[in-house]
Write a protein that holds these residues in place. Structure first.
Motif, PDB file in Angstrom:
ATOM      1  N   TYR A 199       0.939  -1.060   0.165  1.00 18.12           N
ATOM      2  CA  TYR A 199       0.032   0.017   0.082  1.00 18.12           C
ATOM      3  C   TYR A 199       0.736   1.331   0.110  1.00 18.12           C
ATOM      4  CZ  TYR A 199      -2.331   3.885   2.392  1.00 18.12           C
ATOM      5  OH  TYR A 199      -2.411   5.270   2.710  1.00 18.12           O
ATOM      6  N   VAL A 200       2.043   1.380   0.689  1.00 19.94           N
ATOM      7  CA  VAL A 200       2.677   2.634   0.957  1.00 19.94           C
ATOM      8  C   VAL A 200       3.540   2.669  -0.324  1.00 19.94           C
ATOM      9  CG1 VAL A 200       4.573   3.575   2.052  1.00 19.94           C
ATOM     10  CG2 VAL A 200       2.909   2.260   3.462  1.00 19.94           C
ATOM     11  N   MET A 201       3.968   1.573  -0.967  1.00 20.02           N
ATOM     12  CA  MET A 201       4.767   1.906  -2.148  1.00 20.02           C
ATOM     13  C   MET A 201       3.791   2.211  -3.156  1.00 20.02           C
ATOM     14  SD  MET A 201       7.762  -1.142  -2.393  1.00 20.02           S
ATOM     15  CE  MET A 201       6.836  -2.297  -1.232  1.00 20.02           C
ATOM     16  N   PHE A 234      12.690  13.580  -3.731  1.00 16.35           N
ATOM     17  CA  PHE A 234      11.924  12.802  -2.844  1.00 16.35           C
ATOM     18  C   PHE A 234      12.454  12.071  -1.867  1.00 16.35           C
ATOM     19  CE2 PHE A 234       8.833  12.775  -6.537  1.00 16.35           C
ATOM     20  CZ  PHE A 234       8.118  13.899  -6.229  1.00 16.35           C
ATOM     21  N   SER A 235      13.758  11.414  -2.326  1.00 16.24           N
ATOM     22  CA  SER A 235      14.624  10.541  -1.264  1.00 16.24           C
ATOM     23  C   SER A 235      15.026  11.545   0.009  1.00 16.24           C
ATOM     24  CB  SER A 235      15.790  10.183  -1.811  1.00 16.24           C
ATOM     25  OG  SER A 235      15.792   9.430  -3.056  1.00 16.24           O
ATOM     26  N   THR A 236      15.219  12.754  -0.287  1.00 18.90           N
ATOM     27  CA  THR A 236      15.520  13.797   0.829  1.00 18.90           C
ATOM     28  C   THR A 236      14.292  13.835   1.748  1.00 18.90           C
ATOM     29  OG1 THR A 236      16.896  14.860  -0.373  1.00 18.90           O
ATOM     30  CG2 THR A 236      15.953  16.122   1.318  1.00 18.90           C
ATOM     31  N   LEU A 237      13.136  13.988   1.169  1.00 20.13           N
ATOM     32  CA  LEU A 237      11.859  14.230   2.115  1.00 20.13           C
ATOM     33  C   LEU A 237      11.599  12.787   2.851  1.00 20.13           C
ATOM     34  CD1 LEU A 237       9.537  15.921  -0.422  1.00 20.13           C
ATOM     35  CD2 LEU A 237      10.732  17.024   1.622  1.00 20.13           C
ATOM     36  N   LEU A 238      11.850  11.483   2.080  1.00 21.53           N
ATOM     37  CA  LEU A 238      11.797  10.104   2.659  1.00 21.53           C
ATOM     38  C   LEU A 238      12.764  10.248   3.931  1.00 21.53           C
ATOM     39  CD1 LEU A 238      10.356   7.394   2.086  1.00 21.53           C
ATOM     40  CD2 LEU A 238      12.718   6.654   1.339  1.00 21.53           C
ATOM     41  N   CYS A 239      13.776  10.647   3.806  1.00 22.30           N
ATOM     42  CA  CYS A 239      14.811  10.442   4.811  1.00 22.30           C
ATOM     43  C   CYS A 239      14.598  11.362   5.981  1.00 22.30           C
ATOM     44  CB  CYS A 239      16.258  11.000   4.649  1.00 22.30           C
ATOM     45  SG  CYS A 239      17.265   9.794   3.129  1.00 22.30           S
ATOM     46  N   LEU A 240      13.862  12.756   5.913  1.00 28.37           N
ATOM     47  CA  LEU A 240      13.431  13.398   6.906  1.00 28.37           C
ATOM     48  C   LEU A 240      12.149  12.769   7.539  1.00 28.37           C
ATOM     49  CD1 LEU A 240      13.656  16.794   5.045  1.00 28.37           C
ATOM     50  CD2 LEU A 240      14.994  16.206   6.978  1.00 28.37           C
ATOM     51  N   ALA A 241      11.171  12.113   6.860  1.00 23.36           N
ATOM     52  CA  ALA A 241      10.205  11.546   7.570  1.00 23.36           C
ATOM     53  C   ALA A 241      10.635  10.551   8.095  1.00 23.36           C
ATOM     54  CB  ALA A 241       9.174  10.949   6.351  1.00 23.36           C
ATOM     55  N   LEU A 271       5.818   9.353   5.800  1.00 25.22           N
ATOM     56  CA  LEU A 271       5.841   9.446   7.346  1.00 25.22           C
ATOM     57  C   LEU A 271       4.834   8.402   7.802  1.00 25.22           C
ATOM     58  CD1 LEU A 271       6.785  10.439   9.857  1.00 25.22           C
ATOM     59  CD2 LEU A 271       5.273  12.189   9.804  1.00 25.22           C
ATOM     60  N   GLN A 272       3.541   8.558   7.269  1.00 27.91           N
ATOM     61  CA  GLN A 272       2.608   7.503   7.401  1.00 27.91           C
ATOM     62  C   GLN A 272       2.953   5.996   7.165  1.00 27.91           C
ATOM     63  OE1 GLN A 272      -0.903   8.740   4.944  1.00 27.91           O
ATOM     64  NE2 GLN A 272      -0.854  10.875   5.968  1.00 27.91           N
ATOM     65  N   GLY A 273       3.613   5.992   6.140  1.00 24.50           N
ATOM     66  CA  GLY A 273       4.263   4.626   5.869  1.00 24.50           C
ATOM     67  C   GLY A 273       5.061   4.042   7.068  1.00 24.50           C
ATOM     68  N   PHE A 274       6.010   4.744   7.589  1.00 24.17           N
ATOM     69  CA  PHE A 274       6.977   4.426   8.680  1.00 24.17           C
ATOM     70  C   PHE A 274       5.956   4.329  10.093  1.00 24.17           C
ATOM     71  CE2 PHE A 274      10.434   6.881   6.080  1.00 24.17           C
ATOM     72  CZ  PHE A 274      10.820   5.823   5.619  1.00 24.17           C
ATOM     73  N   ALA A 277      12.527   1.148   4.446  1.00 23.50           N
ATOM     74  CA  ALA A 277      13.004   2.587   3.621  1.00 23.50           C
ATOM     75  C   ALA A 277      13.655   2.182   2.521  1.00 23.50           C
ATOM     76  CB  ALA A 277      13.937   2.993   4.602  1.00 23.50           C
ATOM     77  N   LEU A 278      14.552   1.131   2.183  1.00 22.41           N
ATOM     78  CA  LEU A 278      15.249   0.995   0.861  1.00 22.41           C
ATOM     79  C   LEU A 278      14.194   0.212  -0.198  1.00 22.41           C
ATOM     80  CD1 LEU A 278      18.329  -1.273   2.433  1.00 22.41           C
ATOM     81  CD2 LEU A 278      18.256   1.078   1.508  1.00 22.41           C
ATOM     82  N   ALA A 279      13.027  -0.136   0.344  1.00 21.32           N
ATOM     83  CA  ALA A 279      12.173  -0.545  -0.765  1.00 21.32           C
ATOM     84  C   ALA A 279      11.442   0.811  -1.183  1.00 21.32           C
ATOM     85  CB  ALA A 279      11.027  -1.531   0.136  1.00 21.32           C
TER      86      ALA A 279
END
Length: 633
Positions: free
Chosen positions: A80-82, A168-175, A453-456, A470-472
């Motif tokens: 779902y998150v992906m 988007f990777s930057t935002l993913l890391c911040l989340a 963030l909701q995914g994490f 996170a890698l996925a």
């Protein structure tokens, strides 16, 4: 979710990655066409909710036949998150606006007087100027997969594809770095992820709840009836989601309220029921307050009459656009300041330390790319910093409340820079690069960071390790970017970007940066009214936050004030008012026990709304015809 074992990433990715390719194709061939429900304009994406519903049904059946073959809850949630991340990439505001932007200046420049700024544009990272390539793209009846098209478009698509992946990777890391603070320490509610988590629970107990199916049936029945009535006018209909302007018949000065749209979305009521009652109260009260201020401004001759549907007269009282700039930035800065002690501990946490390093590397890599492309050194730093702050603010608000459709409209870095600093201090080359970096700042409805963030949060609740997840997610972003670009380019080459086969809003929005650049070339000093409005918005947000923390029971939320300074609440205030009345009544007369009993009904309203909208979107796509639009309308 109940954890039943470690995530089997082989089968999870084997399912998710092909679905990402299909999902981005669905988005390209539905949202870019005319007159169907757009499936990436809500915080819980309509298309992804539909796919998750089908996957949950199929997985429940597989579990009965072969329990070992079925997906575990965390695996289904990861899919779902992906899929959500892929919808963010391909959806409105991101790649949904991108490819026409690359060439609209060359295509429409001569007839609109844009040729004067052509020498100042970074041509190396924009699309081809060859008339033959432009003809193929705008008139259609050809294919992108030809040697000539691939060579002409390849360099700019590769540049921006890498740019988007880093961004988007930057935002993913911040989340990743913020999850523990906002979820575990501040205990924010994350209402948008409640339904996906329920659909991913082992055995999906929600499907055995009669209240859920009653809620599901209501929007399914009425939207299907309205859709069929649109196709066969002799049938009855009840279009409760069609906007009605409550002020349409009023003469001045009462028309000074502007447009007050009344319409009902079952999903809006459903999401509202998940929100704190004080937040619900604040959301509709601040909407009313904004309209009252417009009215007062007209009666005092501080404001001209206007419909106020798209912030007419932003330079007039009550300066909503300018208030929004200060308020949105303060939301982020205040949240980061409150977490200062938490950030001091992050270097001792290996996962968070890697995430912060990744965010820093991603940001600096983007800056370096733009410097190589010819940008002035300071411009990407300022614009991208504001962009990241706005994304953090939006993510924070989505964690606190259900931002149904975060159309921020006039809240963007380019407007802030050119208004607060003025255009007189910027060179034509500066302004050209500012326009070039505006295309992903036009609409934040498909924002990546809230989804990440909701995914994490969901994966942590399932007790699944976050690093492989996170890698996925990074892999999902890469696949989504490539597949969305290919789908989009083929769609436009087949259908023609400027033909009646394509939603005209896509072409209009992607021309916006160049149209605004033409206006920026008129030198203007810093706007003192904008500074006043921004400082007033910042001060009001801080004051509401102070009152909220110091006085128990203070009912007005700063988050609700901030949301009502944008377009995000215009279409949904009535949904939230109805939800407030219902939730207040349930809690007052039945308490938390009754609330939990009826909650599945409201989850059913959300899913029924979205599944029906997505289903009829597919029907309209298949038939190539106009279909009744279920959301937002």
């Amino acid at each position: 979710m109940t954890e039943t074992g470690a995530v089997r990433w082989g089968r999870t990715l084997g399912l998710a990655l092909p679905l990402i390719v299909l999902n981005t194709g669905w988005i390209a061939n539905s949202e870019m066409r005319t007159k169907v429900t757009e499936i990436t304009i809500t915080t819980l994406f309509i298309g992804v909710a539909f796919l998750l519903f089908l996957l949950s049904l199929a997985n429940a059946l597989v579990r009965k036949l072969s329990p070992r073959t079925a997906l575990r809850p965390a695996e289904l949630f990861a899919v779902y998150v992906m899929l959500s991340l892929s919808s963010s990439v391909a959806g409105i505001g991101n790649l949904g606006f991108f490819t026409p932007f690359l060439t609209n200046a060359w295509r429409y420049g001569p007839e609109r007087g844009w040729e004067k700024f052509f020498p100042y544009l970074p041509e190396s990272i924009l699309g081809p100027r060859d008339p033959a390539r432009l003809k193929d793209f705008y008139e259609g009846h050809t294919s992108f997969f030809t040697r000539e098209a691939l060579l002409a478009w390849g360099p700019s698509l590769a540049f921006w594809g890498v740019f988007l992946f880093l961004l988007f990777s930057t935002l993913l890391c911040l989340a990743y770095a913020l999850r523990q603070r906002w979820a575990d320490q501040e205990h924010l509610t994350f209402p948008v992820v409640a339904l996906p988590l329920e659909l991913c629970r082992e055995g999906v107990p929600l499907f055995r709840n009669k209240f859920f199916w009653a809620g599901f049936a209501l929007p399914t029945f009425f939207y299907t009836l309205n859709t069929l009535a649109g196709m066969y006018p002799s049938l009855p209909s009840l279009p409760f989601n069609k906007p009605v302007d409550l002020m349409a018949l009023n003469a001045p000065p009462f028309s000074g309220f502007g447009t007050v749209l009344a319409l009902i979305h079952p999903s809006g009521i459903g999401f509202g029921f998940l929100i704190n009652a004080d937040m619900l109260f604040s959301l509709w009260v601040f909407h009313l307050a904004k309209k009252l201020l417009n009215f007062w401004g007209v009666t005092q001759n501080w404001r001209d009459l206007g419909t106020d549907t798209q912030n007419e007269h932003p330079d007039q009282f009550p300066f909503i656009q300018y208030q929004a700039w200060g308020a949105w930035l303060v939301v982020c800065v205040a949240a980061l300041f409150a977490a200062r002690h938490y950030f001091a501990t992050l270097p001792q946490q290996p996962g968070a330390r890697i995430a912060l390093i990744g965010a820093a590397i991603g940001f600096l890599a983007i800056w370096a790319m733009l410097l190589v492309a010819g940008a002035p050194w300071w411009l990407p730093l300022v614009l991208l910093t504001i962009y990241v702050l706005l994304q953090l603010a939006l993510t924070r608000l989505c964690a606190e409340t259900a931002v149904l459709s975060p159309l921020l409209s006039w809240v963007d870095p380019q407007s802030m820079i050119t208004t607060l600093a003025g255009t007189a201090v910027l060179s034509t080359r500066d302004l050209g690069f500012l326009a070039t970096l505006s295309w992903f700042n036009l609409d934040y409805r498909a924002a990546v960071m809230p989804q990440a963030l909701q995914g994490f949060v969901g994966m942590h609740r399932s007790r699944s390790p976050l690093r492989p997840f996170a890698l996925a997610c990074l892999l999902a972003l890469a696949v989504a970017i490539v597949s969305a670009l290919l789908w989009d380019m083929q769609f436009y080459h087949v259908n023609g970007a400027s033909t009646a086969n394509v939603n005209p809003y896509r072409l209009l929005a992607s021309s916006s940066p160049w149209a605004r650049l033409a206006g920026w070339l008129q030198p203007r000093p810093p706007d003192s009214q904008a500074w006043f409005g921004a400082l007033f918005g910042a001060a009001t947000t801080l004051l509401l936050g102070f009152l909220r923390t110091r006085f128990v029971g203070f009912p007005l939320s700063p988050s609700a004030y901030v949301l009502n300074l944008t377009w995000a609440n215009e279409l949904f205030w009535l949904d939230l008012f109805i939800a407030w009345v219902l939730k207040a009544g349930v809690l007052r007369y039945g308490g938390i026990k009754l609330y939990r009993t009826v909650l599945p009904f409201f989850l059913g309203l959300i899913l029924g709304d979205f599944v029906t909208g997505a289903f009829w979107s597919l029907v309209g796509l298949g038939l190539g015809t106009e279909i009744y639009r279920t959301f937002p309308n």
